[in-house]
Design an enzyme around this catalytic site. Sequence first.
Site, short mmCIF file in Angstrom:
data_model
loop_
_atom_site.label_atom_id
_atom_site.label_comp_id
_atom_site.label_asym_id
_atom_site.label_seq_id
_atom_site.Cartn_x
_atom_site.Cartn_y
_atom_site.Cartn_z
N ASN A 118 81.20 36.81 32.97
CA ASN A 118 81.04 35.74 32.00
C ASN A 118 79.68 35.06 32.17
O ASN A 118 79.07 34.62 31.20
CB ASN A 118 82.17 34.72 32.15
N ASN A 163 84.90 30.05 31.80
CA ASN A 163 84.23 30.24 33.10
C ASN A 163 82.89 29.52 33.00
O ASN A 163 81.95 30.02 32.40
CB ASN A 163 84.04 31.73 33.34
N CYS A 194 87.48 35.48 34.38
CA CYS A 194 86.60 36.26 35.27
C CYS A 194 86.31 37.58 34.57
O CYS A 194 87.22 38.40 34.36
CB CYS A 194 87.26 36.49 36.62
N GLY A 195 85.05 37.80 34.19
CA GLY A 195 84.67 38.99 33.44
C GLY A 195 84.71 40.26 34.26
O GLY A 195 85.24 41.29 33.81
N GLU A 207 89.38 33.28 42.18
CA GLU A 207 88.04 33.76 42.49
C GLU A 207 87.61 33.38 43.91
O GLU A 207 87.80 32.24 44.35
CB GLU A 207 87.02 33.20 41.49
N ARG A 208 87.04 34.35 44.56
CA ARG A 208 86.48 34.15 45.90
C ARG A 208 85.43 33.03 45.86
O ARG A 208 84.47 33.08 45.11
CB ARG A 208 85.83 35.48 46.34
N ASN A 265 81.34 43.43 42.68
CA ASN A 265 81.99 42.50 43.60
C ASN A 265 83.44 42.96 43.77
O ASN A 265 83.98 43.66 42.93
CB ASN A 265 81.88 41.04 43.11
N ASN A 315 88.20 38.77 45.21
CA ASN A 315 88.71 38.13 44.01
C ASN A 315 90.07 38.75 43.70
O ASN A 315 90.24 39.97 43.84
CB ASN A 315 87.77 38.35 42.83
N CYS A 356 78.76 37.97 38.01
CA CYS A 356 79.79 37.30 37.21
C CYS A 356 79.66 37.80 35.78
O CYS A 356 78.62 37.62 35.15
CB CYS A 356 79.63 35.78 37.27
#
Length: 281
Positions: A76, A14, A225-226, A216-217, A165, A198, A74
Amino acid sequence: MASLKFTKMEGIGNDYVYIDSTRNDIRLTPEQIQKISDRNFGIGSDGVIFIRNSKQGDFMMDMYNSDGSSSEMCGNGIRCVAKYIYDHGLTSSKNPKIETGAGILEVDLKIGSGNKVDLVSVDMGKPVLVPSQIPVVWKNEETIIDQPLEIGDKNLKFTAVSMGNPHCVIFVDDSDEFPVRGIGPLIERHSIFPKRVNVEFVTIRGKDHLYQRTWERGAGETLACGTGACAVMVAGNLTGRSGKDVQIDLRGGTLRIQWQESGNILMTGPAREIFSGEIEI
């Protein structure tokens, strides 16, 4: 044109362009962020993350997707922010607090050779399961766990989780064979997700061992994606598919996700600096 210094970093694939804005308050337009993120005509990344000073934490992470839209968080990315501020001498603390759009998060730095950060653990806070807070437009405020979602000719089941998110987690037989790039954008912009979403497509590989692909959005399919991995573990546990200490494989690498007794989610994974440079914008 102005020259902008940057550092490119990645957390299990990422990748973001990081801009140190602690000395100068650097702001970019969505068009400039798109240009920087472009993999053919720019540096190439999943987006741009500004490292700023914070009045509430030690530093602030200000994140933008590759399409120029802002994002709350995010997983990551925050590991890379933590590595940057320590490795570049902005802090000597091994437990800095970083302000994000999802709140202030505390990180724990694992120092390796050359006094550089190797691994980062992040207390990601508690998952949010109330539909209106994710947000999801739903018939009531009960948790959305393995509920039906019809997309084209696919009859899917999804679990909705926010880790700061919004995430839509879908378990499938084979994530690699699933049409992520066809179905992902349809779910991202589905009318029940007012802020878009997402999407994680997940396969069970073994006891407490999951495999995840992510749409991912604002960025499309990414290698990792973490926050999505955290949502996947929560969904796996709530649906009886996994426990609370899980290894999650993503296309870019592996994360360990733990649901602690406090109710908070702990994410542990690597962060790596790729290169630094300057770009004309």
